[in-house]
Scaffold this active site. Structure first.
Site, PDB file in Angstrom:
ATOM      1  N   CYS A  89       0.809  -1.219   0.000  1.00 43.08           N
ATOM      2  CA  CYS A  89       0.000   0.000   0.000  1.00 43.08           C
ATOM      3  C   CYS A  89       0.845   1.273   0.000  1.00 43.08           C
ATOM      4  O   CYS A  89       0.373   2.328  -0.417  1.00 43.08           O
ATOM      5  CB  CYS A  89      -0.931   0.017   1.200  1.00 43.08           C
ATOM      6  SG  CYS A  89      -2.149  -1.304   1.188  1.00 43.08           S
ATOM      7  N   ARG A 219     -22.489  10.363   1.657  1.00 47.42           N
ATOM      8  CA  ARG A 219     -23.101  11.464   2.403  1.00 47.42           C
ATOM      9  C   ARG A 219     -24.317  11.015   3.210  1.00 47.42           C
ATOM     10  O   ARG A 219     -24.730  11.719   4.138  1.00 47.42           O
ATOM     11  CB  ARG A 219     -23.501  12.578   1.437  1.00 47.42           C
ATOM     12  CG  ARG A 219     -22.306  13.228   0.751  1.00 47.42           C
ATOM     13  CD  ARG A 219     -22.730  14.164  -0.364  1.00 47.42           C
ATOM     14  NE  ARG A 219     -21.577  14.802  -0.960  1.00 47.42           N
ATOM     15  CZ  ARG A 219     -21.048  15.942  -0.559  1.00 47.42           C
ATOM     16  NH1 ARG A 219     -21.602  16.582   0.475  1.00 47.42           N
ATOM     17  NH2 ARG A 219     -19.997  16.466  -1.147  1.00 47.42           N
ATOM     18  N   SER A 245     -11.061   0.690   4.344  1.00 47.71           N
ATOM     19  CA  SER A 245     -10.853   1.496   3.142  1.00 47.71           C
ATOM     20  C   SER A 245     -11.619   0.916   1.975  1.00 47.71           C
ATOM     21  O   SER A 245     -11.887  -0.285   1.910  1.00 47.71           O
ATOM     22  CB  SER A 245      -9.361   1.557   2.804  1.00 47.71           C
ATOM     23  OG  SER A 245      -8.833   0.257   2.632  1.00 47.71           O
ATOM     24  N   HIS A 346      -8.971   3.891  -1.591  1.00 45.13           N
ATOM     25  CA  HIS A 346      -7.579   3.459  -1.419  1.00 45.13           C
ATOM     26  C   HIS A 346      -7.112   2.702  -2.660  1.00 45.13           C
ATOM     27  O   HIS A 346      -7.094   1.466  -2.675  1.00 45.13           O
ATOM     28  CB  HIS A 346      -7.503   2.577  -0.174  1.00 45.13           C
ATOM     29  CG  HIS A 346      -6.144   2.065   0.166  1.00 45.13           C
ATOM     30  ND1 HIS A 346      -4.973   2.612  -0.327  1.00 45.13           N
ATOM     31  CD2 HIS A 346      -5.762   1.031   0.981  1.00 45.13           C
ATOM     32  CE1 HIS A 346      -3.946   1.939   0.153  1.00 45.13           C
ATOM     33  NE2 HIS A 346      -4.398   0.975   0.944  1.00 45.13           N
ATOM     34  N   CYS A 376       0.228   1.943   6.757  1.00 42.15           N
ATOM     35  CA  CYS A 376       0.557   0.535   6.941  1.00 42.15           C
ATOM     36  C   CYS A 376       0.662  -0.150   5.586  1.00 42.15           C
ATOM     37  O   CYS A 376       0.047   0.278   4.604  1.00 42.15           O
ATOM     38  CB  CYS A 376      -0.480  -0.150   7.813  1.00 42.15           C
ATOM     39  SG  CYS A 376      -2.172   0.002   7.223  1.00 42.15           S
ATOM     40  N   GLY A 378       1.378  -4.184   3.513  1.00 44.47           N
ATOM     41  CA  GLY A 378       1.419  -5.632   3.601  1.00 44.47           C
ATOM     42  C   GLY A 378       2.795  -6.119   4.023  1.00 44.47           C
ATOM     43  O   GLY A 378       3.814  -5.549   3.637  1.00 44.47           O
TER      44      GLY A 378
END
Length: 390
Positions: A89, A219, A245, A346, A376, A378
Site C-alpha cells: 500500500c 453522504r 478502506s 484506497h 501501513c 502488507g
C-alpha cells in the site's frame, strides 16, 4: 547543503470499484496525471531523469513496467525512463522516498514519483494467481501465532490484523463506526468547500464527459446504517466494510528536485522533504508499523509530535489510525482533516502519492509548517514522511 523539494503534486479523483474510472486503462490513467503534472508545474518532460511509479498488482494491464508504459502513453520523450515498485500500500510513498534520495545523492536532477492502481480492472490479489508467495519456511516461522491461518492459501490477513489491533487497543465497534462516519463527514465538507479542486485533474471519459470529483464519499451514511454491517473477519469482531478502506481506482504524481535546480529552471518548490523513513513490525498483525515508523521519523527529524500541524495516517482500517493516536498521543483534530481512505478510497499503489498531494494542499491552505504522512503496508511495514512547507 542540498535538499529535496516537491515542485508539483496532482491526482485524479478517486473512483469507486466499477465506477467512473472502470473504463480507463491504468496505463492511460498514469499518462493522464503525468501530463497534468507537467502542465501545472511547467516542467519540461525532456529534463525528467526518471519516473518511479508505485503499483501493487503488477499483472495483466498493470504488468510490463507500467511506469515506462505510462511515460510513453503520456507522449513524453522516449528518452525518459521509468521503473515500477511494490511496497504494497505504501508503494507510491516509497517512490517519493526513492525520488528524494536520488536527487539528494546527485544521481538525478528531476524525478517524478507517483503511482496507480485500477482495482476494478486488475482486482486485488490478481498477482497471486501464478503461484504461492508464502513458502514452507516462512509458514514454519509463524505456525501457531494468533491470527496466522496456516491452512489458508494466504495465511496473512489484513482484516484479521485489524481485528487483532482492535482487541489489543480495546477499540469498540462504536468507536470504529464513529471514526468511519467522521471520515465521510470530513471528506464531504472538504469537497463542498472546494478544498480538493486545486489538487485534482479531471479525467476525460469515453462518452465525452469528465470525471471530476471523488465518488466514494457516502453522504447518507449514519451510525445506524454502519451498525447494521456484518463483521466478515471474525464472527464476534468489530471491523466491517464500513470501517475499512474502499476498493478504488486512481493515480497521483509528484515532481521532485533540489531547491537549487528548481530555482535555475523556474520551478516553484511547494515543500521540502524533511525526513523519510521506513519501519517494519509484526507481519501477522501487519498494520501496526505506522507507530514505530512515526517514532523513527520524529526522532530523526528532531521534532516532537506536537510540532506537526497535520497527520495523514492511511485509513486502511479504522483501528489503524485509532491505535496510532493512542500510542503517539497526537491531537485527533489534526488527523486526516479532509477525510481518508474510508471515504475517499484506497487505490493501493497510488494512495501514497494521493495522500501526500492532499496533505500538501491542506498545509498550503492553512499555513502549516510540518506535515507527517504514514501508512501501513502488507508484510507489516510502514513508510513515514515529514514534509516542511516552503
Amino acid at each position: 547543503m542540498s535538499d529535496a523539494v516537491i515542485v508539483g503534486a496532482v491526482r485524479t479523483p478517486v473512483g469507486r470499484r466499477k465506477g467512473s474510472l472502470a473504463g480507463v486503462h491504468p496505463v492511460d490513467l498514469s499518462a493522464h496525471v503525468l501530463r497534468a503534472l507537467a502542465e501545472r508545474t511547467g516542467l519540461d518532460p525532456t529534463q525528467v531523469d526518471d519516473v518511479f511509479w508505485g503499483c501493487v498488482s503488477q499483472v495483466g494491464e498493470q504488468s510490463w513496467n507500467i511506469a515506462r508504459n505510462g511515460v510513453l502513453a503520456a507522449g513524453w520523450p522516449e528518452t525518459v525512463p521509468g521503473t515500477t515498485l511494490d511496497r504494497q500500500c505504501g508503494s507510491s510513498q516509497q517512490a517519493l522516498h526513492f525520488a528524494a534520495a536520488t536527487v539528494l545523492s546527485g544521481q538525478a536532477d528531476l524525478v517524478v514519483a507517483g503511482g496507480v492502481e485500477s482495482m476494478t480492472r486488475v482486482p486485488m490479489g490478481s498477482s497471486v494467481a501464478g503461484g504461492m508467495p508464502f513458502s514452507d519456511q516462512l509458514r514454519d516461522r509463524y505456525r501457531g501465532v494468533e491470527g496466522f491461518a496456516d491452512d489458508a492459501p494466504l495465511p496473512f490477513n489484513q482484516g484479521v490484523g485489524a481485528e487483532l489491533i482492535a482487541q489489543r487497543w480495546r477499540l469498540t465497534r462504536t468507536q470504529l463506526d464513529e471514526f468511519a462516519l467522521a471520515s465521510h463527514e470530513k471528506a464531504a465538507a472538504a469537497q463542498d468547500a472546494g478544498a480538493f479542486e486545486p489538487e485534482l485533474t479531471p479525467v476525460p471519459l469515453g462518452d465525452g464527459g469528465k470525471f471530476a470529483a471523488d465518488e466514494g464519499i457516502r453522504r447518507d451514511t449514519t451510525l445506524d446504517k454502519l451498525a447494521e454491517l456484518a463483521t466478515p473477519f471474525r464472527a464476534d469482531g468489530v471491523v466491517t466494510a464500513g470501517s475499512a478502506s474502499q476498493i478504488s481506482d486512481g493515480a497521483a504524481a509528484l515532481a521532485v528536485t533540489t531547491s537549487e535546480w528548481a530555482s535555475r529552471h523556474g520551478l516553484r518548490p511547494l515543500a521540502r522533504i524533511h525526513t523519510a523513513v521506513v519501519a517494519a513490525d509484526d507481519p501477522v498483525t501487519m498494520l501496526t508499523a505506522p507507530i514505530p515508523a512515526t517514532a523513527k521519523a520524529l526522532r530523526r527529524a528532531g521534532l516532537g509530535i506536537e510540532e506537526i500541524g497535520v497527520y495523514e495516517v492511511n485509513e486502511a482500517f479504522a483501528p489503524v489510525p485509532l491505535a496510532w493516536l493512542a500510542e503517539t498521543e497526537a491531537d485527533p483534530e489534526r488527523l486526516n482533516p479532509r477525510g481518508g481512505a474510508i471515504a475517499l478510497g484506497h487505490p493501493l499503489g497510488g494512495s501514497g502519492a494521493r495522500i501526500m498531494t492532499t496533505m500538501l494542499q491542506h498545509m498550503r491552505d492553512n499555513g502549516i509548517r510540518y506535515g507527517l504522512q504514514t501508512m501501513c503496508e502488507g508484510g507489516g511495514m510502514a513508510n513515514a514522511t515529514i514534509v516542511e512547507l516552503i
